[in-house]
Design an enzyme around this catalytic site. Structure first.
Site, PDB file in Angstrom:
ATOM      1  N   HIS A 113      14.373  -7.894   5.218  1.00  0.00           N
ATOM      2  CA  HIS A 113      13.306  -7.251   4.461  1.00  0.00           C
ATOM      3  C   HIS A 113      12.004  -7.418   5.241  1.00  0.00           C
ATOM      4  O   HIS A 113      11.773  -8.444   5.878  1.00  0.00           O
ATOM      5  CB  HIS A 113      13.166  -7.909   3.075  1.00  0.00           C
ATOM      6  CG  HIS A 113      11.808  -7.734   2.460  1.00  0.00           C
ATOM      7  ND1 HIS A 113      10.835  -8.701   2.546  1.00  0.00           N
ATOM      8  CD2 HIS A 113      11.257  -6.709   1.767  1.00  0.00           C
ATOM      9  CE1 HIS A 113       9.744  -8.290   1.922  1.00  0.00           C
ATOM     10  NE2 HIS A 113       9.977  -7.086   1.440  1.00  0.00           N
ATOM     11  N   ASN A 115       7.617  -6.040   4.936  1.00  0.00           N
ATOM     12  CA  ASN A 115       6.610  -5.332   4.161  1.00  0.00           C
ATOM     13  C   ASN A 115       5.251  -5.608   4.767  1.00  0.00           C
ATOM     14  O   ASN A 115       4.952  -6.752   5.129  1.00  0.00           O
ATOM     15  CB  ASN A 115       6.651  -5.793   2.694  1.00  0.00           C
ATOM     16  CG  ASN A 115       5.522  -5.221   1.865  1.00  0.00           C
ATOM     17  OD1 ASN A 115       4.447  -5.808   1.774  1.00  0.00           O
ATOM     18  ND2 ASN A 115       5.764  -4.078   1.276  1.00  0.00           N
ATOM     19  N   ARG A 117       1.067  -4.277   3.919  1.00  0.00           N
ATOM     20  CA  ARG A 117       0.352  -3.538   2.891  1.00  0.00           C
ATOM     21  C   ARG A 117      -1.130  -3.913   2.880  1.00  0.00           C
ATOM     22  O   ARG A 117      -1.538  -4.965   3.379  1.00  0.00           O
ATOM     23  CB  ARG A 117       0.961  -3.821   1.520  1.00  0.00           C
ATOM     24  CG  ARG A 117       0.915  -5.301   1.145  1.00  0.00           C
ATOM     25  CD  ARG A 117       1.734  -5.618  -0.087  1.00  0.00           C
ATOM     26  NE  ARG A 117       1.669  -7.028  -0.424  1.00  0.00           N
ATOM     27  CZ  ARG A 117       2.485  -7.958   0.074  1.00  0.00           C
ATOM     28  NH1 ARG A 117       3.436  -7.618   0.940  1.00  0.00           N
ATOM     29  NH2 ARG A 117       2.356  -9.230  -0.279  1.00  0.00           N
ATOM     30  N   GLY A 266       4.832   3.252 -10.655  1.00  0.00           N
ATOM     31  CA  GLY A 266       5.396   3.779  -9.419  1.00  0.00           C
ATOM     32  C   GLY A 266       6.744   4.447  -9.640  1.00  0.00           C
ATOM     33  O   GLY A 266       7.310   4.419 -10.737  1.00  0.00           O
TER      34      GLY A 266
END
Length: 315
Positions: A113, A115, A117, A266
Site C-alpha cells: 500500500h 499513499n 496526499r 466520497g
C-alpha cells in the site's frame, strides 16, 4: 499556515505531480504484469471534485491492483479531519492524493500500500491551513530478509535529505499506525507513515511527499522481480487468502483514509478499491509450530529495527 497569494498555484503543482505519479506507476505495473491492463474509471463527487480510479484485475502478476487519484472539496470538514483540530470545524476543505493497493496473485509477493496526499482547510477570514501526509508499507505473507531490508533501505533513502531522524520517526509511526490492537500484531513489516506535516514550509513538505512517492516503485519492484517466479502450493495460497482477512479488518475498522472518504461523501467503489478480490476467514486457525506461517506472527509482525537486524542476514 501560509499567507501566500498563490496558494491555488501551489495546490495546482501538487495535483500535476500526483496525476503524473498515478500514470507512471500504472504504466510500470502493467508492463510487469504483461497480461492485463488498467481500466480508467473517472468519477465526480456531488459535493465537489472527483477523481480517476485505475484498476487492473485478473492479471498474471496482480490479482488486483488499484491506483486512485482524487481531488475533492467541500463546504465543511468531516469529523475525521477535525478530530485533532476542532478549531477548524466549519471551514471549507480541499484534498487531493494518490492511493494504491496491490494484491499479487503469488503469495510470495507481498501485498503493498502507498499513499501521498495534501489537505487544506480554507476560510475567507484566515490564511489556509494545510498539511501533507502519506507513506508506504509492506504486507508479506512469507517474508524474506533480503526483501524487507530492500524495502527499509529504500524508505531510508527517501528520507535521507530531510533530516537524520526522519526515517526513524516515520518508521516508528508506521509501526504504530498499521497495528491491529484486537490481534496484537502489525499489519506487515512497516515502512513509512507521516501525517499533519506542515512545519517545514510548503515547498519542502511537498518535496518530501514527492520523495516518498518517487521511492515507492524503487522499493517494491525489486521484490516483485525476485519473487514472481517462486513456486507455491495450494496450502500457501489458502494462507495468503486467510491473512488477507487481516488487511480487510484494518481497512474497515481503523484506517483514517477509509473513514475520511466515507464521511466526506466520497465514491464508495474507489474508497473500497483497497480490499482484496478474494479473502477468507477461518475460526481459530493456528499455524503449526516452527512453520513459516507461524514465523510470520511470531517474529515478522512485531516492530523491529530492520536495518540493524537484517543487514547481516541479508548480506
Amino acid at each position: 499556515m501560509t499567507d501566500t497569494a498563490d496558494f491555488g498555484d501551489q495546490l495546482g503543482a501538487v495535483g500535476d505531480y500526483l496525476r503524473g505519479l498515478q500514470r507512471g506507476i500504472t504504466d510500470r505495473i502493467a508492463e510487469l504484469d504483461g497480461k492485463a491492463s488498467f481500466g480508467a474509471d473517472s468519477w465526480a463527487r456531488e459535493g465537489g471534485g472527483g477523481g480517476t480510479s485505475m484498476v487492473l484485475s485478473d492479471g498474471a502478476l496482480m490479482e488486483q491492483a488499484g491506483v486512485g487519484f482524487s481531488h475533492v472539496m467541500g463546504d465543511g470538514l468531516p469529523p475525521s479531519a477535525t478530530k485533532a483540530r476542532p478549531e477548524l470545524a466549519g471551514r471549507r476543505f480541499e484534498a487531493m492524493g494518490v492511493s494504491l493497493v496491490f494484491h499479487p496473485r503469488n503469495p510470495h509477493i507481498p501485498t503493498t500500500h502507498a499513499n501521498v496526499r495534501v489537505f487544506a482547510a480554507l476560510s475567507d477570514e484566515a490564511p489556509p491551513v494545510w498539511w501533507f501526509g502519506g507513506g508506504f508499507d509492506l504486507t508479506p505473507f512469507y517474508p524474506v530478509a533480503e526483501d524487507v531490508l530492500t524495502w527499509h533501505e529504500t524508505a531510508h533513502a527517501a528520507c535521507a535529505d530531510f533530516g537524520d531522524d526522519v526515517y526513524t520517526r516515520y518508521k516508528q509511526w508506521c509501526d504504530e499506525y498499521f497495528f491491529l490492537p484486537h490481534r496484537g500484531e502489525t499489519r506487515g513489516v512497516g515502512g513509512l507513515f507521516f501525517d499533519d506535516l506542515n512545519d517545514w514550509g510548503f515547498e519542502r513538505c511537498f518535496a518530501f511527499m514527492q520523495s516518498v512517492g518517487n521511492h515507492f516503485m524503487k522499493a517494491y519492484e525489486p521484490i516483485v522481480e525476485r519473487r514472481r517466479n517462486d513456486a507455491y502450493t495450494d496450502a500457501q495460497r489458502q494462507f495468503q487468502l486467510y491473512r488477507r482477512g487481516r488487511y480487510v479488518e484494518f481497512n474497515l475498522v481503523y484506517d483514517r483514509g477509509t473513514l475520511f472518504g466515507l464521511q466526506s461523501g466520497g465514491r464508495t467503489e474507489s474508497i473500497l478499491m483497497s480490499l482484496p478480490p478474494q479473502v477468507r476467514w477461518e475460526y481459530g486457525f493456528t499455524p503449526g509450530a516452527g512453520t513459516r506461517e507461524a514465523e510470520l506472527t511470531d517474529y515478522w509482525l512485531k516492530p523491529h529495527e530492520w536495518l540493524v537486524e537484517l543487514a547481516p542476514a541479508a548480506g
